[in-house]
Write a protein that holds these residues in place. Structure first.
Motif: not given
Length: 134
Positions: A22-23, A53-60, A87-88
Motif C-alpha cells: 500500500r505504500s 532511491s533509498s526507499k524499498q517501496d519505490d519502483t522506477w 502513490s499507492g
C-alpha cells in the motif's frame, strides 16, 4: 555495481510484487531515447535517481514508446518525456518535465500532486495484472 533498469517484459513478477504494498510508489517515464533529445538527456538522470532511491517501496521504470508499444497499447503522449508517478494506487503526477536535472525532477516529485495530462493508460494496473506477471 552496474545498475539495470527494471523492464516489464523481463521483470513482470518482480514489479507486480513490489507494487502490491500500500505504500508502494511507482515513478515512471514514457519516452523515446532513440529519437527524443530530451529523453536521451533525461535517461541517465532518471537512472541515477532510480539507483539512489533509498526507499524499498519505490519502483522506477522507463517505458520506451518503441520497446513497450504493445504494453502501452500504442499510447503516445502529446509530448515527451511524460513523467508519471503513483502513490499507492493513486496517480499523483502526470507531467512533461521542462527541466531534466536531478534537482528539478526531485523537486517535481516532492510536490503532492501535479496532473497536467488526462486520458492516460492505467500503467500501474497493467503492471499488477495477473496475466502480465505470470
Amino acid at each position: 555495481m552496474t545498475f539495470a533498469r527494471l523492464d516489464p517484459w523481463n521483470d513482470a513478477a518482480v514489479i507486480a510484487a513490489r507494487l502490491k504494498s500500500r505504500s508502494a510508489r511507482l515513478v515512471l517515464i514514457i519516452g523515446a531515447e532513440s529519437w527524443c533529445e530530451t529523453c536521451r538527456a533525461l535517461g541517465p538522470v532518471f537512472d541515477t535517481l532510480a539507483q539512489q532511491s533509498s526507499k524499498q517501496d519505490d519502483t522506477w521504470l522507463w517505458l520506451d514508446l518503441e520497446d513497450h508499444a504493445d504494453f502501452l497499447d500504442n499510447f503516445i503522449p502529446d509530448s515527451l518525456p511524460l513523467l508519471m508517478s503513483y502513490s499507492g494506487a493513486e496517480l499523483s503526477h502526470a507531467v512533461i518535465p521542462t527541466r531534466v536535472t536531478e534537482a528539478d525532477l526531485l523537486e517535481l516529485l516532492a510536490r503532492p500532486s501535479v496532473i497536467e495530462h488526462s486520458n492516460l493508460p492505467d500503467v500501474r494496473g497493467r503492471l499488477m495484472a495477473n496475466d502480465w506477471a505470470l
